[in-house]
Scaffold this active site. Structure first.
Site, PDB file in Angstrom:
ATOM      1  CG  ASP A   1      -2.184   0.823   0.984  1.00 40.36           C
ATOM      2  OD1 ASP A   1      -3.206   0.580   1.621  1.00 40.36           O
ATOM      3  OD2 ASP A   1      -2.114   1.741   0.140  1.00 40.36           O
TER       4      ASP A   1
HETATM    5  C1  GLC Z   1      -4.656   3.933  -0.146  1.00 39.10           C
HETATM    6  C2  GLC Z   1      -5.514   2.757   0.230  1.00 39.10           C
HETATM    7  C3  GLC Z   1      -5.584   1.689  -0.825  1.00 39.10           C
HETATM    8  C4  GLC Z   1      -5.496   2.298  -2.205  1.00 39.10           C
HETATM    9  C5  GLC Z   1      -4.098   2.903  -2.326  1.00 39.10           C
HETATM   10  C6  GLC Z   1      -3.869   3.560  -3.690  1.00 39.10           C
HETATM   11  O1  GLC Z   1      -3.876   4.337   0.935  1.00 39.10           O
HETATM   12  O2  GLC Z   1      -5.208   2.122   1.461  1.00 39.10           O
HETATM   13  O3  GLC Z   1      -6.811   0.971  -0.635  1.00 39.10           O
HETATM   14  O4  GLC Z   1      -5.681   1.308  -3.208  1.00 39.10           O
HETATM   15  O5  GLC Z   1      -3.835   3.848  -1.302  1.00 39.10           O
HETATM   16  O6  GLC Z   1      -4.667   4.677  -3.823  1.00 39.10           O
END
Ligand code: GLC
Length: 742
Positions: free
Chosen positions: A295
């Protein structure tokens, strides 16, 4: 000179081999000619905001920045942006052209997006209800339609990787990402998630383009001990295997191509650095062999948030050894620097790098990116927004739950109706978060073609019958006076209340009770003694217990999407007969949130029958404008051995005056287990369309290994002898397992 010339010719040829023609060789041949920097670049994902002119998600390319990233850092993936089809098309065409024609090997980019409830980062995109609402439909075929439309609207601009679906099981409504889950039940989450993945990754309409889904967030993210996003989860391994693992396992069976890791920590381990969760459990025990993406900036968080590494370099080593294939670095290059250094120090091996790069290249190859990296005008022409809006309307109508109706709905024609509350005349409240912006775009930036509840109610009930009060909250005596004045000309009052959109940690709350000034609005409305109808537009069940008692009718609409207002109006006017059921338990009190499949000892009133009122509205609750009657529950056997199966059948009749759709929910309780077993657990569900007076037989084939087994703390699945109770539509029957086989 001669040798040099030959070398240059060979190099040009190999370039030509990869850059111009379809890449048919296996990825190992490409891997074999890659430099270390090119390999690490493929493992690095940057945010588009690092290459846009103003550093936002608006897609104006800073070409020099981009060339630098591509030619010097060899970045292989980007994510996130928000703009129109035209801008997306132009932007991705430009970046792919540079990646494919101006680099040594011409490896195309893979671009990720959070299209979590439709093509929500494309201005013209169709916005669906969020997952929590879709789960309330209990309709897998609906999820398949939503996934297909999302894919058809996403693929044309060259976005080939969707960070969806969320497979976290929503075990606490305090969690600000509760609306992103398919609710609190493992079986429902697994069924909905895998339906989305299968549909999304297999869309003939966009051939030869293909899309990758992303099972997220592995694992244990959705049960934070303190309710706050990314706060620690402490989940016993037996619970993890029984409640949280199955949706991911079903996603792997459905062929999900990628997986995103939980940002939080589980049982003391930041999951991004955990070899146990990402290698032992995910790769070895569950056998996931797709791309594991981190993430956003979560290696840095091992240091800054979890304090589980002294330096970012240590954290990088942890994450690499845990098994991260691609790092969502977003805007920093330290990952590239540290991987290089760690390799040089012998702490990482080239084999580890190659394993990750091979998966990433295989993903790009499977998606056909080497053949068609560019957006497709042909696909863009095929996007039919009108038809897609119809799917959005259907999705919203099938997801809105009628929680209460004291003979007030449907609303009569020619009634004077006052509409008030934060959702009364708002598009943003309907589309909710992750709509054109992470937190939901401002009202002025919401789709011009979209209607608010005020507008759809005027269209349906007549301009002269619908009035909008400007009072959204009662804070001062002036608000009170003004709102009371508005109520005078009304026969009934519809209040659209709930939560302004929020995302992730921005939605952290300390009290599940709805805020006082909205509750005050409801109290004032109820005190007028005029019928009050509540329409809840919220991402989680905010506590409204006192006000619910005084309201005559209540709809849970959640964030119902771009056609949400029309869907609500169609239900209020009975153009649509509601058919949704709660995919979560609606709490009675802020201090007591408990899922429906609680353990028997949770209410240890062992000396008398347990008649405790547990929820305002239980999981599975939902009303209709007709009535359904269950009868004649039969079992094919009363005793089975663990290798056998048993068929349960029941008759369902529509005893009301209107056609309707019933949600048949089959629960099973293992009455006595070697460890305590849930008071009941959903094991099967289906939708049943019945005309007035029509009846149908419904059956459920109970297979012990699928429906009666459970894992122990070592994930050993077992079926135990003893009595089991099946519960459908309020009817019960018992059967016994006598495992004669062993
Ligand atoms: C965010 C979220 C995740 C998302 C990622 C990209 O922090 O936790 O669900 O896909 O970043 O945007």
């Amino acid at each position: 000179m001669h040798k040099k010339l030959i070398l240059i010719l060979v190099l040009c040829f190999s370039l030509q081999l990869f850059a111009a023609k379809p890449f048919t060789a296996n990825v190992d041949s490409l891997l074999s000619v890659m430099t270390l920097d090119e390999k690490i670049g493929q493992m690095t994902q940057m945010c588009f905001s690092t290459i846009t002119l103003d550093g936002s998600k608006t897609l104006e390319l800073n070409v020099d920045n981009f060339r630098q990233l591509i030619q010097k850092q060899h970045i292989g993936s980007f994510l996130s942006g928000s703009d129109s089809y035209a801008k997306w098309f132009e932007f991705i065409t430009a970046v792919q052209k540079i990646a494919v024609t101006e680099t040594r090997l011409g490896i195309p980019l893979i671009i990720g997006i959070d299209h979590v409830h439709g093509a929500n980062y494309i201005s013209e995109g169709t916005i669906f209800p969020h997952n929590l609402m879709l789960a309330c439909s209990f309709d897998k075929s609906l999820l398949e339609k939503v996934a297909k439309v999302t894919a058809i609207e996403t693929a044309p601009v060259g976005l080939s990787w969707n960070f969806a679906p969320v497979l976290d099981v929503g075990r606490t409504p305090y969690w600000p990402r509760f609306y992103e889950t398919f609710g609190e039940d493992t079986h429902l989450v697994a069924e909905m998630g895998s339906a989305f993945i299968k549909a999304y990754q297999n869309v003939p309409e966009i051939a030869p383009y293909k899309l990758a889904a992303c099972a997220k967030h592995f694992i244990g993210y959705s049960d934070p001990k303190y309710g706050y996003d990314r706060s620690p989860s402490e989940i016993p391994m037996q619970t993890l295997h029984e409640i949280f693992v199955p949706p991911f396992r079903k996603a792997f069976d459905a062929g999900v191509k990628t997986l995103m890791v939980n940002s939080g920590e589980l049982n003391g381990e930041p999951v991004h650095g955990s070899k146990f969760f990402l290698d032992t459990l995910l790769r070895k025990h569950l056998g996931f062999d797709g791309v594991i993406v981190s993430d956003i900036k979560d290696i840095e968080r091992i240091v800054k948030m979890h304090h589980a590494a002294a330096t970012e370099k240590d954290a990088t080593l942890q994450a690499m050894n845990a098994g991260i294939d691609m790092y969502m670095a977003c805007n920093s290059f330290t990952f590239i620097q540290y991987v290089n250094e760690l390799l040089g120090e012998g702490k990482l091996s080239m084999a580890q790098i190659d394993a990750s790069v091979r998966r990433i290249l295989q993903l790009k190859k499977d998606l056909g990116l080497f053949e068609h990296p560019y957006p497709s005008k042909d696909l863009l022409r095929k996007v039919n927004s009108v038809d897609n809006r119809k799917v959005a309307l259907e999705a919203a109508e099938k997801s809105i739950v009628l929680l209460k109706n004291d003979n007030t709905l449907p609303l009569g024609k020619n009634k004077k109706i006052l509409l008030a509350g934060i959702g009364a005349n708002s598009k943003r409240m309907l589309n909710g978060p992750w709509s054109f912006d992470w937190l939901g775009a401002a009202e002025a930036d919401q789709p011009k073609t979209m209607l608010t509840l005020f507008e759809t109610m005027k269209n349906s009930f007549g301009e002269k019958n619908i009035f909008l009060s400007k009072t959204e909250r009662i804070v001062t005596a002036k608000d009170n006076k003004s709102f009371l004045k508005d109520t005078r000309k009304a026969d009934m009052i519809v209040l659209a209340i709930g939560e302004q959109p929020y995302s992730e940690f921005m939605g952290n709350i300390n009290d599940l009770t709805l805020d006082a000034d909205q509750l005050a609005l409801v109290d004032v409305a109820i005190a007028t003694k005029k019928p009050v109808i509540l329409v809840l537009m919220e991402g989680r069940p905010r506590v409204i217990t006192k006000q619910a008692a005084g309201a005559k009718a209540i709809l849970f609409a959640g964030y119902p999407g771009i056609e949400g207002a029309q869907a609500i109006t169609n239900i209020l006017s009975a153009n649509t007969n509601p058919s949704a059921r709660l995919a979560f338990s609606y709490p009675l009190a802020a201090g007591h949130t408990i899922p429906y499949n609680y353990k028997p000892s949770a209410y240890n009133i062992y000396w008398k029958p347990d008649t405790t009122l547990k929820w305002l509205y239980p999981f599975g609750h939902g009303l209709s404008y007709t009535q359904f009657e269950y009868s004649n529950l039969q079992l094919s056997d009363s005793i089975i051995n663990a290798a056998g199966k048993i068929i349960a059948t029941v008759k369902v009749k529509n005893t009301g005056k209107n056609a309707g759709t019933e949600t048949v929910l089959w629960y099973i309780q293992d009455e006595v287990g070697s460890i305590s077993r849930p008071i009941k657990a959903l094991k099967n569900f289906e939708k049943l369309n019945l005309k007035a007076d029509e009846e149908k037989m419904v059956s459920f084939e109970i297979i012990p290994s699928n429906h009666l087994s459970f894992p122990n703390k070592n994930a050993v699945i077992k079926v135990e002898n003893g009595y089991y109770k099946i519960d459908v539509g309020g009817l019960y029957a018992k059967f016994k397992i006598e495992n004669k086989l062993n």
